[in-house]
Design an enzyme around this catalytic site. Structure first.
Site, mmCIF file in Angstrom:
data_model
loop_
_atom_site.group_PDB
_atom_site.id
_atom_site.type_symbol
_atom_site.label_atom_id
_atom_site.label_comp_id
_atom_site.label_asym_id
_atom_site.label_seq_id
_atom_site.Cartn_x
_atom_site.Cartn_y
_atom_site.Cartn_z
ATOM 1 N N ALA A 32 4.466 4.698 -13.696
ATOM 2 C CA ALA A 32 5.327 3.698 -12.951
ATOM 3 C C ALA A 32 5.974 2.927 -13.948
ATOM 4 C CB ALA A 32 4.491 2.742 -12.225
ATOM 5 N N ARG A 58 -2.698 -27.633 6.297
ATOM 6 C CA ARG A 58 -2.959 -28.913 6.870
ATOM 7 C C ARG A 58 -4.579 -29.534 6.364
ATOM 8 N NH1 ARG A 58 -1.729 -28.668 13.248
ATOM 9 N NH2 ARG A 58 -2.485 -30.925 12.814
ATOM 10 N N TYR A 116 7.557 -17.798 14.831
ATOM 11 C CA TYR A 116 6.528 -17.848 15.698
ATOM 12 C C TYR A 116 6.796 -17.201 17.120
ATOM 13 C CZ TYR A 116 4.252 -19.687 19.805
ATOM 14 O OH TYR A 116 3.769 -19.780 21.109
ATOM 15 N N ASP A 176 -0.194 -1.134 -16.762
ATOM 16 C CA ASP A 176 -1.556 -1.377 -16.772
ATOM 17 C C ASP A 176 -2.232 -1.611 -18.240
ATOM 18 O OD1 ASP A 176 -1.470 -1.201 -14.080
ATOM 19 O OD2 ASP A 176 -2.602 0.770 -14.066
ATOM 20 N N SER A 209 5.582 9.716 -12.079
ATOM 21 C CA SER A 209 6.249 8.596 -11.170
ATOM 22 C C SER A 209 5.450 9.046 -9.783
ATOM 23 C CB SER A 209 7.772 8.802 -10.882
ATOM 24 O OG SER A 209 8.352 8.686 -12.238
ATOM 25 N N TRP A 240 0.489 -22.682 15.317
ATOM 26 C CA TRP A 240 0.073 -23.025 13.860
ATOM 27 C C TRP A 240 -0.219 -21.728 13.274
ATOM 28 C CZ3 TRP A 240 1.300 -27.244 10.781
ATOM 29 C CH2 TRP A 240 1.779 -28.322 11.439
ATOM 30 N N CYS A 291 -2.333 4.416 -6.420
ATOM 31 C CA CYS A 291 -2.650 3.565 -5.161
ATOM 32 C C CYS A 291 -2.814 4.180 -3.811
ATOM 33 C CB CYS A 291 -1.775 2.254 -5.008
ATOM 34 S SG CYS A 291 -1.628 1.232 -6.455
ATOM 35 N N GLU A 331 3.983 12.720 -21.245
ATOM 36 C CA GLU A 331 3.209 12.743 -20.206
ATOM 37 C C GLU A 331 1.821 13.315 -20.319
ATOM 38 O OE1 GLU A 331 0.487 12.002 -17.281
ATOM 39 O OE2 GLU A 331 1.987 10.459 -17.965
ATOM 40 N N VAL A 384 0.457 11.832 -26.915
ATOM 41 C CA VAL A 384 0.500 11.229 -28.133
ATOM 42 C C VAL A 384 -0.756 11.059 -28.707
ATOM 43 C CG1 VAL A 384 1.781 9.236 -29.093
ATOM 44 C CG2 VAL A 384 2.855 10.357 -27.282
#
Length: 457
Positions: free
Chosen positions: A12, A447, A431, A288, A42, A439, A46, A36, A83
């Site tokens: 990424a 609240r 809503y 990361d 790429s 709410w 996840c 790599e 590397v």
């Protein structure tokens, strides 16, 4: 002569940086060489649990851009090449071809370190036995899927109950396995407060996933064939035909440390807002392997998420390409699920707020995902932390069914903006009965938090 950008890491952050730099500078202006160690570039790590569980049909669906596609855009991506050394003073890196063993030095004008994170493996006997699997990359995912197709038994043990552990428990359950999760913490999902983690535990039990808390693994036991047969704790042995590790990750910064680059308390590289490694004008880092600023606590932290990695790569590529961009920090937003239970958090937990020296109030509310009378309304629990003196929102956690997790985005925006819980109550949210009560649950919590702040004086 053109300059050379060298990128260590083909996922990424690294390839986002390379791609953005290429958009801004032509091959005649900037040569890009990327290394790599794996076969792929790429891709969405996840998504691996959902591939294992069958929600995603194939490995290729997780790959956003293949090595061949990068090369077609004049990015010299070398796969299966590791590397092994960074020489900052001489501006070069040493690499080794993992197929042939050949080594060479490659010079750079600009260097991007995007080495990712390494999975934590409990230092116990038998942890490397056949049948024990990590799920860090696509190769790991393929190895696990191949093993599951060969395994005759249907008993799985997952070690760890964080995001990966919980998601892998769901994946194995979907594949028909009897799943036990061994969790060394008080409750699953240690990124939540324990009272919210209990809700996750209860839901996992209801789904048929056995979760054992406060259970530290002491040994992985093997049979006569050398394969895993059980996982042991101080209290009990848990039979296993396959074991999956979900014990978290640490920044992979061994190369950076050997090169004398600055690391933080979590072992991640330290950068400025432009993602330039501190004290080094032509060395950048993202993903990361770095630590980032927590905008709520003001402290540095390590957050291993693809969203941040892609953004940081974009920032690096923009700066290398001659423009200017920054990555200001994070508020700690994350979502996950186990079957139909959605789990979300943003901001600080109680423990983190205490560690930051903050005085706060907490409230918890029970609500529903839709108007209570509308079909499909599902229960939802929202917990909110607010600073005692100012009423500033400090954190929100949500556990519920359909429509629960993404509500955390409202709180993430409020945290980024530094809003108080009282100001949140005036937010003009969408809503209609199919989508929310009059709410919204997040505003109900705001609240209640406002009232708690006032009561606290």
């Amino acid at each position: 002569m053109s300059e050379r950008l060298v990128v260590i890491g083909g996922d990424a952050a690294g390839m986002s940086a390379a791609s953005q730099a290429r958009r801004l500078k032509s091959p005649g202006e900037l040569e890009i060489v990327a290394f790599e160690r794996g076969h792929f570039s790429s891709y969405s790590a996840c998504g691996i649990p959902y591939w294992v569980g069958g929600d995603v049909g194939s490995r290729d669906e997780l790959i956003a851009r293949s090595p061949e596609e990068h090369r077609a855009r004049d990015i010299g991506l070398r796969t299966r090449t590791e590397v092994t050394e960074i020489d900052v003073e001489r501006q070069r890196v040493r690499s080794r071809d993992l197929e042939s063993g050949a080594e060479e030095w490659t010079g750079f004008d600009e260097l991007v370190i995007a080495t990712g994170a390494r999975p934590l493996r409990p230092p116990v006997p038998g942890i490397d036995a056949p049948g024990v699997h990590g799920v860090q990359n696509l190769d790991d995912g393929q190895a696990l899927i191949d093993a599951l197709s060969r395994t005759e038994g249907r008993r799985a043990v997952v070690v760890g109950a964080g995001y990966i552990g919980v998601e892998m428990a769901e994946a194995l359950l979907n594949r028909g396995y009897e799943v036990t999760v061994l969790n060394r913490s008080e409750q699953p999902m240690a990124t939540l407060d324990p009272d919210m983690g209990r809700l996750v535990h209860a839901a996992m039990d209801g789904l048929g996933i056995r979760t054992v808390n406060s259970a530290a693994v002491t040994e992985v036991l093997t049979g006569p064939d050398g394969r895993v047969r059980a996982v042991a704790t101080d209290e009990e042995e848990y039979p296993a035909d396959v074991v999956v590790l979900g014990t978290g990750v640490r920044p992979e910064t061994s190369l950076a440390e050997e090169a004398g680059l600055p690391l933080g308390a979590y072992g991640g590289l330290l950068t400025d807002l432009a993602m330039r490694v501190r004290g080094h004008g032509n060395v950048w880092a993202g993903g990361d392997c770095v630590e980032v600023l927590d905008l709520v606590s003001g402290r540095m932290r390590h957050v291993a998420l693809g969203t941040h990695a892609n953004k940081q790569g974009q920032v690096i590529g923009t700066n290398v390409g001659g423009d200017y961009a920054t990555f200001p920090g994070v508020v700690g937003t994350a979502v996950s699920k186990v079957c139909d239970l959605e789990i979300a958090r943003t901001g600080l937990r109680e423990k983190e707020a205490l560690e930051a020296g903050l005085r706060f109030v907490t409230v918890t509310v029970e609500s529903t995902s839709r108007a209570g009378y509308y079909p499909g309304a599902a229960p939802m629990t929202v917990k909110m932390l607010a600073e005692r003196r100012t009423g500033r929102l400090l954190g929100t956690q949500i556990v519920g069914r359909e429509g629960a997790a993404k509500r955390v985005d409202v709180a993430a925006v409020a945290l980024t903006a530094g809003m108080t819980v009282e100001a949140m109550t005036a937010l003009d949210l969408g809503y209609a009965p199919p989508f929310s009560p009059v709410w919204d649950p997040v505003l109900v919590a705001a609240r209640k938090a406002t009232a708690a702040v006032r009561a606290a004086g």
